[in-house]
Design a protein around this motif. Structure first.
Motif, PDB file in Angstrom:
ATOM      1  N   LEU A  55       0.832  -1.206   0.000  1.00 31.27           N
ATOM      2  CA  LEU A  55       0.000   0.000   0.000  1.00 31.27           C
ATOM      3  C   LEU A  55       0.867   1.256   0.000  1.00 31.27           C
ATOM      4  O   LEU A  55       0.582   2.215  -0.730  1.00 31.27           O
ATOM      5  CB  LEU A  55      -0.924   0.003   1.221  1.00 31.27           C
ATOM      6  N   VAL A  56       1.919   1.240   0.799  1.00 28.13           N
ATOM      7  CA  VAL A  56       2.831   2.396   0.852  1.00 28.13           C
ATOM      8  C   VAL A  56       3.472   2.626  -0.511  1.00 28.13           C
ATOM      9  O   VAL A  56       3.545   3.764  -1.002  1.00 28.13           O
ATOM     10  CB  VAL A  56       3.911   2.181   1.931  1.00 28.13           C
ATOM     11  N   LEU A  57       3.949   1.560  -1.137  1.00 20.67           N
ATOM     12  CA  LEU A  57       4.613   1.685  -2.433  1.00 20.67           C
ATOM     13  C   LEU A  57       3.638   2.146  -3.510  1.00 20.67           C
ATOM     14  O   LEU A  57       3.999   2.961  -4.375  1.00 20.67           O
ATOM     15  CB  LEU A  57       5.253   0.354  -2.823  1.00 20.67           C
ATOM     16  N   LYS A  58       2.393   1.680  -3.469  1.00 22.60           N
ATOM     17  CA  LYS A  58       1.399   2.104  -4.455  1.00 22.60           C
ATOM     18  C   LYS A  58       1.062   3.579  -4.298  1.00 22.60           C
ATOM     19  O   LYS A  58       0.843   4.291  -5.287  1.00 22.60           O
ATOM     20  CB  LYS A  58       0.119   1.262  -4.317  1.00 22.60           C
ATOM     21  N   GLN A  59       1.021   4.042  -3.055  1.00 24.62           N
ATOM     22  CA  GLN A  59       0.754   5.458  -2.806  1.00 24.62           C
ATOM     23  C   GLN A  59       1.930   6.330  -3.252  1.00 24.62           C
ATOM     24  O   GLN A  59       1.734   7.443  -3.731  1.00 24.62           O
ATOM     25  CB  GLN A  59       0.474   5.670  -1.323  1.00 24.62           C
ATOM     26  N   ARG A  60       3.134   5.802  -3.111  1.00 23.06           N
ATOM     27  CA  ARG A  60       4.326   6.585  -3.431  1.00 23.06           C
ATOM     28  C   ARG A  60       4.594   6.626  -4.935  1.00 23.06           C
ATOM     29  O   ARG A  60       5.034   7.672  -5.454  1.00 23.06           O
ATOM     30  CB  ARG A  60       5.545   6.004  -2.705  1.00 23.06           C
ATOM     31  N   TYR A  61       4.351   5.517  -5.629  1.00 21.56           N
ATOM     32  CA  TYR A  61       4.714   5.430  -7.049  1.00 21.56           C
ATOM     33  C   TYR A  61       3.459   5.238  -7.897  1.00 21.56           C
ATOM     34  O   TYR A  61       2.882   4.152  -7.958  1.00 21.56           O
ATOM     35  CB  TYR A  61       5.706   4.280  -7.276  1.00 21.56           C
TER      36      TYR A  61
END
Length: 257
Positions: free
Chosen positions: A116-122
């Motif tokens: 979830l963090v990576l999807k929000q960031r990239y």
């Protein structure tokens, strides 16, 4: 270059990411092992572990000690190329190129949270899936087959495996055939860093080569013996042997001249 007969890729992180993505674009998959000091120690002292790592496509220098050794040898590596950084830089480039990732392993719940963090960031990142195997899966052939089936169904381009060494490497060696065109990489504790379960050492601590000791403060019971008792003699051995090898090379060069 090689350190203790372990070939280490002499690329910067940016160059490494480009290599990985170019390989994917060419339809070639593979497996990278990011080697730190403790891993090098195990590879050196355990024939079984060495045989597993030798099946990989290439290794990078995760630990600053390996960079120091390369400088002493006279063939300096440009910098550390570690899984904890690559999970960001490689994922960023994967998102730009429409490539998918799969997060396998980690502490319970961390793979999902990290995704979830990576999807929000990239923006535009495709997460093909996440899965946290049950405790003791490595001793159960059915569990390993289930893991393989889950990853096969997802067909990701990049598989991050967040387990301990050499557990993650042994798992990759057993199941990477299910996605032969993907790139596989063991990233250890990285999912916990990404989702905030553990805080990574400050940058100045990393640059001083003290990140290992910072990690001990996070998990003293599990890591103190390994990093404070077992590894210090090995790093001394590594640096001394690198100095001796550099001397031998210079002596042979001067003798030949």
């Amino acid at each position: 270059m090689t350190i203790y007969d372990v070939p280490i890729l002499g690329l910067s992180e940016i160059q490494f990411v480009k290599l990985m993505m170019d390989e994917l674009e060419s339809g070639r998959g593979g497996w990278c092992v990011t080697v730190n000091l403790d891993m090098l120690h195990q590879i050196t002292d355990d024939i079984e572990v060495r045989s597993v790592v030798e099946k990989s496509s290439f290794c990078t220098a995760d630990g600053i000690s390996l960079v120091w050794a390369s400088r002493i040898l006279g063939t300096p590596l440009p910098e550390r190329v570690c899984g904890c950084d690559l999970i960001y830089s490689l994922t960023d480039e994967a998102a730009r190129r429409g490539r998918s990732i799969f997060l396998l392993g980690g502490n319970p719940g961390t793979a999902e949270k990290a995704a979830l963090v990576l999807k929000q960031r990239y923006q535009g990142l495709v997460v093909a899936g996440t899965y946290c195997p049950p405790f003791g899966f490595e001793q159960d052939a059915k569990q390993i087959e289930e893991i393989a089936s889950i990853v096969r169904s997802a067909q990701p381009d990049i598989v991050y495996v967040g387990l301990s060494f050499p557990k993650q490497e042994k798992l990759i060696a057993k199941i990477r055939h299910v996605c032969p065109n993907a790139w596989w990489m063991g990233v250890g504790i990285s999912f916990s860093y990404v989702c905030g379960e553990f805080k990574r050492a400050p940058l100045w601590v990393q640059k001083l080569g003290l990140e290992t000791f910072y990690r001990v403060t996070l998990e003293p019971r599990r890591l103190a013996k390994r990093y404070l008792v077992r590894n210090p003699p090995f790093i001394i051995r590594l640096l001394i042997s690198s100095s001796c090898e550099r001397f031998r090379r210079l002596w042979r060069k001067n003798s030949a001249g």
